[in-house]
Design a protein around this motif. Structure first.
Motif, mmCIF file in Angstrom:
data_model
loop_
_atom_site.group_PDB
_atom_site.id
_atom_site.type_symbol
_atom_site.label_atom_id
_atom_site.label_comp_id
_atom_site.label_asym_id
_atom_site.label_seq_id
_atom_site.Cartn_x
_atom_site.Cartn_y
_atom_site.Cartn_z
ATOM 1 N N TYR A 59 5.120 -13.150 -12.044
ATOM 2 C CA TYR A 59 5.944 -14.322 -11.759
ATOM 3 C C TYR A 59 5.609 -15.448 -12.734
ATOM 4 C CZ TYR A 59 9.098 -17.164 -9.092
ATOM 5 O OH TYR A 59 10.183 -17.910 -8.718
ATOM 6 N N PRO A 60 6.583 -15.927 -13.496
ATOM 7 C CA PRO A 60 6.303 -16.920 -14.542
ATOM 8 C C PRO A 60 5.889 -18.276 -13.960
ATOM 9 C CG PRO A 60 8.674 -16.547 -14.325
ATOM 10 C CD PRO A 60 7.997 -15.565 -13.424
ATOM 11 N N GLY A 61 4.806 -18.813 -14.480
ATOM 12 C CA GLY A 61 4.373 -20.154 -14.125
ATOM 13 C C GLY A 61 3.562 -20.271 -12.852
ATOM 14 N N PHE A 62 3.347 -19.166 -12.113
ATOM 15 C CA PHE A 62 2.593 -19.233 -10.864
ATOM 16 C C PHE A 62 1.187 -19.778 -11.101
ATOM 17 C CE2 PHE A 62 -0.628 -17.178 -8.163
ATOM 18 C CZ PHE A 62 -0.329 -17.810 -6.961
ATOM 19 N N GLU A 63 0.766 -20.736 -10.284
ATOM 20 C CA GLU A 63 -0.585 -21.286 -10.375
ATOM 21 C C GLU A 63 -1.427 -21.003 -9.131
ATOM 22 O OE1 GLU A 63 -0.578 -25.399 -11.545
ATOM 23 O OE2 GLU A 63 0.140 -24.908 -13.553
ATOM 24 N N HIS A 64 -0.985 -21.495 -7.956
ATOM 25 C CA HIS A 64 -1.829 -21.392 -6.758
ATOM 26 C C HIS A 64 -1.025 -21.078 -5.512
ATOM 27 C CE1 HIS A 64 -5.452 -22.786 -8.720
ATOM 28 N NE2 HIS A 64 -4.735 -23.736 -9.271
ATOM 29 N N LEU A 65 -1.699 -20.438 -4.565
ATOM 30 C CA LEU A 65 -1.190 -20.231 -3.221
ATOM 31 C C LEU A 65 -2.298 -20.630 -2.266
ATOM 32 C CD1 LEU A 65 0.834 -17.361 -1.723
ATOM 33 C CD2 LEU A 65 -1.249 -18.089 -0.589
ATOM 34 N N VAL A 66 -2.003 -21.573 -1.369
ATOM 35 C CA VAL A 66 -2.985 -22.038 -0.391
ATOM 36 C C VAL A 66 -2.425 -21.782 1.001
ATOM 37 C CG1 VAL A 66 -4.270 -24.023 0.482
ATOM 38 C CG2 VAL A 66 -3.831 -23.807 -1.977
ATOM 39 N N LEU A 67 -3.126 -20.971 1.784
ATOM 40 C CA LEU A 67 -2.744 -20.711 3.164
ATOM 41 C C LEU A 67 -3.118 -21.937 3.987
ATOM 42 C CD1 LEU A 67 -1.651 -18.622 5.209
ATOM 43 C CD2 LEU A 67 -4.025 -17.861 5.508
ATOM 44 N N ALA A 78 1.404 -14.716 11.421
ATOM 45 C CA ALA A 78 2.380 -15.577 10.760
ATOM 46 C C ALA A 78 1.598 -16.662 10.041
ATOM 47 C CB ALA A 78 3.333 -16.189 11.779
ATOM 48 N N GLY A 79 1.968 -16.914 8.805
ATOM 49 C CA GLY A 79 1.259 -17.920 8.019
ATOM 50 C C GLY A 79 2.225 -18.818 7.272
ATOM 51 N N ARG A 80 1.734 -20.025 6.978
ATOM 52 C CA ARG A 80 2.503 -20.983 6.172
ATOM 53 C C ARG A 80 1.641 -21.362 4.987
ATOM 54 N NH1 ARG A 80 2.233 -26.321 5.840
ATOM 55 N NH2 ARG A 80 0.953 -26.473 7.717
ATOM 56 N N SER A 81 2.203 -21.203 3.799
ATOM 57 C CA SER A 81 1.444 -21.459 2.577
ATOM 58 C C SER A 81 2.173 -22.435 1.672
ATOM 59 C CB SER A 81 1.240 -20.149 1.798
ATOM 60 O OG SER A 81 0.528 -19.214 2.565
ATOM 61 N N LEU A 82 1.388 -23.144 0.871
ATOM 62 C CA LEU A 82 1.907 -23.982 -0.197
ATOM 63 C C LEU A 82 1.677 -23.235 -1.501
ATOM 64 C CD1 LEU A 82 3.028 -26.661 -1.325
ATOM 65 C CD2 LEU A 82 0.669 -27.474 -1.430
ATOM 66 N N ALA A 108 1.725 -3.274 6.503
ATOM 67 C CA ALA A 108 2.800 -2.290 6.424
ATOM 68 C C ALA A 108 4.159 -2.971 6.299
ATOM 69 C CB ALA A 108 2.780 -1.391 7.653
ATOM 70 N N GLU A 109 4.306 -4.118 6.982
ATOM 71 C CA GLU A 109 5.563 -4.853 6.931
ATOM 72 C C GLU A 109 5.274 -6.314 6.644
ATOM 73 O OE1 GLU A 109 7.932 -4.307 10.448
ATOM 74 O OE2 GLU A 109 7.304 -2.206 10.605
ATOM 75 N N MET A 110 6.107 -6.900 5.798
ATOM 76 C CA MET A 110 5.991 -8.315 5.472
ATOM 77 C C MET A 110 7.397 -8.892 5.366
ATOM 78 S SD MET A 110 4.371 -10.127 2.055
ATOM 79 C CE MET A 110 2.697 -9.652 2.436
ATOM 80 N N THR A 111 7.552 -10.062 5.913
ATOM 81 C CA THR A 111 8.788 -10.824 5.752
ATOM 82 C C THR A 111 8.390 -12.187 5.227
ATOM 83 O OG1 THR A 111 9.841 -9.673 7.588
ATOM 84 C CG2 THR A 111 10.813 -11.782 6.918
ATOM 85 N N GLU A 112 9.089 -12.654 4.185
ATOM 86 C CA GLU A 112 8.798 -13.979 3.620
ATOM 87 C C GLU A 112 10.075 -14.808 3.558
ATOM 88 O OE1 GLU A 112 4.830 -13.501 0.972
ATOM 89 O OE2 GLU A 112 6.705 -13.478 -0.133
ATOM 90 N N VAL A 113 9.900 -16.108 3.775
ATOM 91 C CA VAL A 113 10.975 -17.083 3.657
ATOM 92 C C VAL A 113 10.448 -18.214 2.786
ATOM 93 C CG1 VAL A 113 12.589 -18.584 4.864
ATOM 94 C CG2 VAL A 113 11.729 -16.517 6.000
ATOM 95 N N TRP A 114 11.089 -18.442 1.646
ATOM 96 C CA TRP A 114 10.660 -19.449 0.682
ATOM 97 C C TRP A 114 11.569 -20.670 0.723
ATOM 98 C CZ3 TRP A 114 6.823 -19.051 -3.264
ATOM 99 C CH2 TRP A 114 6.084 -17.865 -3.224
ATOM 100 N N ALA A 115 10.964 -21.848 0.523
ATOM 101 C CA ALA A 115 11.724 -23.096 0.430
ATOM 102 C C ALA A 115 11.164 -23.930 -0.705
ATOM 103 C CB ALA A 115 11.636 -23.879 1.739
ATOM 104 N N ASP A 116 12.051 -24.509 -1.498
ATOM 105 C CA ASP A 116 11.678 -25.402 -2.590
ATOM 106 C C ASP A 116 11.516 -26.800 -1.997
ATOM 107 O OD1 ASP A 116 11.521 -27.091 -4.784
ATOM 108 O OD2 ASP A 116 13.199 -26.189 -5.842
ATOM 109 N N VAL A 117 10.284 -27.298 -1.899
ATOM 110 C CA VAL A 117 10.064 -28.606 -1.266
ATOM 111 C C VAL A 117 10.327 -29.764 -2.215
ATOM 112 C CG1 VAL A 117 8.515 -27.735 0.508
ATOM 113 C CG2 VAL A 117 7.558 -28.526 -1.661
ATOM 114 N N ASP A 118 10.674 -29.480 -3.452
ATOM 115 C CA ASP A 118 11.033 -30.545 -4.386
ATOM 116 C C ASP A 118 12.502 -30.940 -4.252
ATOM 117 O OD1 ASP A 118 8.467 -30.705 -5.465
ATOM 118 O OD2 ASP A 118 8.875 -29.138 -6.928
ATOM 119 N N GLU A 119 13.255 -30.169 -3.468
ATOM 120 C CA GLU A 119 14.658 -30.506 -3.258
ATOM 121 C C GLU A 119 14.760 -31.739 -2.369
ATOM 122 O OE1 GLU A 119 17.240 -27.397 -2.015
ATOM 123 O OE2 GLU A 119 16.405 -25.973 -3.444
#
Length: 128
Positions: A59-67, A78-82, A108-119
């Motif tokens: 993934y281009p430009g990826f820097e960090h993921l913080v749970l 269920a987790g929420r990450s920045l 075995a199963e993962m579901t993700e929902v992404w949101a751009d918080v800069d919008e």
């Protein structure tokens, strides 16, 4: 080497986040069950394990993921990450909700929902 069978789903979620944040792409497959599937609700995409690892590693430009928050049981979490990354010189911020189900201690199963918080929300929709 860690023993997946000894970890509950919130612990596996924390290990997943730490592995991705460290850009440790070689370890990432060891967290995934051989039947792993990931669904991105926001785009309709579905990935198997190798495709999901390639997506993250490349993934281009990826820097960090913080749970930032995680709740769960033995087999589900269920987790929420920045997530932060760069597009050119601009820092981008995303929030992601991740839901995992374990089988034999592996994801075995993962579901993700992404949101751009800069919008910016449309006028008149912000509380207060």
């Amino acid at each position: 080497m860690w023993n997946a069978e000894d970890m509950d789903a919130p612990a596996v979620m924390a290990r997943l986040a730490a592995t991705i944040d460290a850009h440790n792409w070689d370890e990432l497959p060891s967290l995934l069950h051989e039947d792993f599937v990931c669904r991105y609700v926001h785009t309709g995409e579905v990935f198997d394990g190798p495709a999901w690892v390639r997506l993250n590693a490349g993934y281009p430009g990826f820097e960090h993921l913080v749970l930032e928050d995680c709740v769960g049981t033995d087999n589900r979490a269920a987790g929420r990450s920045l997530v932060t990354g760069r597009s050119g010189q601009q820092l981008q911020h995303f929030e992601v909700a991740t839901f995992i189900t374990l089988r034999n201690g592996l994801i075995a199963e993962m579901t993700e929902v992404w949101a751009d918080v800069d919008e910016v929300a449309p006028a008149g929709t912000r509380p207060g």
